[in-house]
Every structure is written in C-alpha cells, then in structure tokens.
Design a protein around this motif. Structure first.
Motif, PDB file in Angstrom:
ATOM      1  N   VAL A   1      -4.177   1.814   6.328  1.00  0.00           N
ATOM      2  CA  VAL A   1      -3.531   3.102   6.542  1.00  0.00           C
ATOM      3  C   VAL A   1      -4.553   4.233   6.378  1.00  0.00           C
ATOM      4  O   VAL A   1      -4.495   5.232   7.067  1.00  0.00           O
ATOM      5  CB  VAL A   1      -2.341   3.286   5.575  1.00  0.00           C
ATOM      6  CG1 VAL A   1      -1.827   4.710   5.602  1.00  0.00           C
ATOM      7  CG2 VAL A   1      -1.247   2.313   5.897  1.00  0.00           C
TER       8      VAL A   1
ATOM      9  N   ALA B   1     -10.732   2.412  -3.219  1.00  0.00           N
ATOM     10  CA  ALA B   1      -9.410   2.111  -3.780  1.00  0.00           C
ATOM     11  C   ALA B   1      -9.548   1.239  -4.987  1.00  0.00           C
ATOM     12  O   ALA B   1     -10.440   0.494  -5.146  1.00  0.00           O
ATOM     13  CB  ALA B   1      -8.552   1.435  -2.730  1.00  0.00           C
TER      14      ALA B   1
ATOM     15  N   ASP C   1      -3.251  -3.459   3.292  1.00  0.00           N
ATOM     16  CA  ASP C   1      -2.380  -2.510   3.983  1.00  0.00           C
ATOM     17  C   ASP C   1      -2.723  -1.077   3.596  1.00  0.00           C
ATOM     18  O   ASP C   1      -2.767  -0.185   4.456  1.00  0.00           O
ATOM     19  CB  ASP C   1      -0.907  -2.797   3.672  1.00  0.00           C
ATOM     20  CG  ASP C   1      -0.405  -4.052   4.358  1.00  0.00           C
ATOM     21  OD1 ASP C   1      -1.052  -4.521   5.320  1.00  0.00           O
ATOM     22  OD2 ASP C   1       0.637  -4.584   3.912  1.00  0.00           O
ATOM     23  N   ALA C   2      -2.969  -0.824   2.326  1.00  0.00           N
ATOM     24  CA  ALA C   2      -3.310   0.526   1.870  1.00  0.00           C
ATOM     25  C   ALA C   2      -4.635   0.986   2.482  1.00  0.00           C
ATOM     26  O   ALA C   2      -4.768   2.142   2.897  1.00  0.00           O
ATOM     27  CB  ALA C   2      -3.390   0.561   0.350  1.00  0.00           C
TER      28      ALA C   2
ATOM     29  N   ALA D   1      -1.340  -6.084  -0.183  1.00  0.00           N
ATOM     30  CA  ALA D   1      -0.989  -4.682  -0.427  1.00  0.00           C
ATOM     31  C   ALA D   1      -2.230  -3.791  -0.368  1.00  0.00           C
ATOM     32  O   ALA D   1      -2.203  -2.703   0.207  1.00  0.00           O
ATOM     33  CB  ALA D   1      -0.287  -4.540  -1.776  1.00  0.00           C
ATOM     34  N   ARG D   2      -3.324  -4.256  -0.938  1.00  0.00           N
ATOM     35  CA  ARG D   2      -4.573  -3.471  -0.902  1.00  0.00           C
ATOM     36  C   ARG D   2      -5.108  -3.379   0.525  1.00  0.00           C
ATOM     37  O   ARG D   2      -5.634  -2.357   0.939  1.00  0.00           O
ATOM     38  CB  ARG D   2      -5.593  -4.056  -1.858  1.00  0.00           C
ATOM     39  CG  ARG D   2      -5.190  -3.802  -3.315  1.00  0.00           C
ATOM     40  CD  ARG D   2      -6.241  -4.268  -4.257  1.00  0.00           C
ATOM     41  NE  ARG D   2      -7.492  -3.566  -4.042  1.00  0.00           N
ATOM     42  CZ  ARG D   2      -7.991  -2.649  -4.845  1.00  0.00           C
ATOM     43  NH1 ARG D   2      -7.352  -2.313  -5.937  1.00  0.00           N
ATOM     44  NH2 ARG D   2      -9.132  -2.074  -4.574  1.00  0.00           N
TER      45      ARG D   2
END
Length: 85
Positions: A77, A85, A73-74, A70-71
């Motif tokens: 983007v 982050a 992917d974030a 998830a990190r």
C-alpha cells in the motif's frame, strides 16, 4: 527460577557458557526458548548447547504467516513512499 538472556552469535554471554554456568550453580533442569525460524545450522547449535529442553524452530506457524502477509500488504500500500516499517 531465573530467566537469563544468552546468545548464539558473537554477542555475549554465549548460550553454551550460560548453560554451563547454570549447571555449575546446580540448576537441574535448563530450558531454552530459541526464536529461530527454520531448522539448520543455528538450530543445531542451539540444540547442542547442553540444555535439557530446547524449543523447536517457529517454522510456518499460522501467526507468523499472518504477520508476514500483513506486513507485505502494508508495504505494498505504501509503494513509492520511503519509510521503514
């Protein structure tokens, strides 16, 4: 039962010192919840701290894998943007 923070690094109190202090206070069962990712030097040091029970390294737990993905992917983007982050 007390929960005591201790460190397996240069920070104090050290894990070994904390376990020894709890033993002197006559605690019979001492457990350590270590937040280590993989087996290795640090995990071996924690395992040798003198506690009765030490948690295993987290390893490839599905929740950790999902968090890392998830990190990733974030961050993907946000390519081109400067942010932490």
């Amino acid at each position: 039962r007390p929960v005591v923070a201790a460190y397996n690094s240069t920070a104090r109190p050290s894990l070994r010192d904390t376990v020894a202090a709890l033993r002197r206070r006559r605690y019979r069962r001492i457990c350590v919840a270590a937040y280590l990712m993989w087996p290795g030097r640090f995990a071996a040091e924690v395992a040798a701290c003198g506690a009765d029970v030490v948690s295993a390294p987290i390893g490839l737990h599905p929740a950790l894998v999902q968090l890392v993905l998830a990190r990733y992917d974030a961050a993907r983007v946000g390519v081109g943007r400067s942010r932490v982050a």
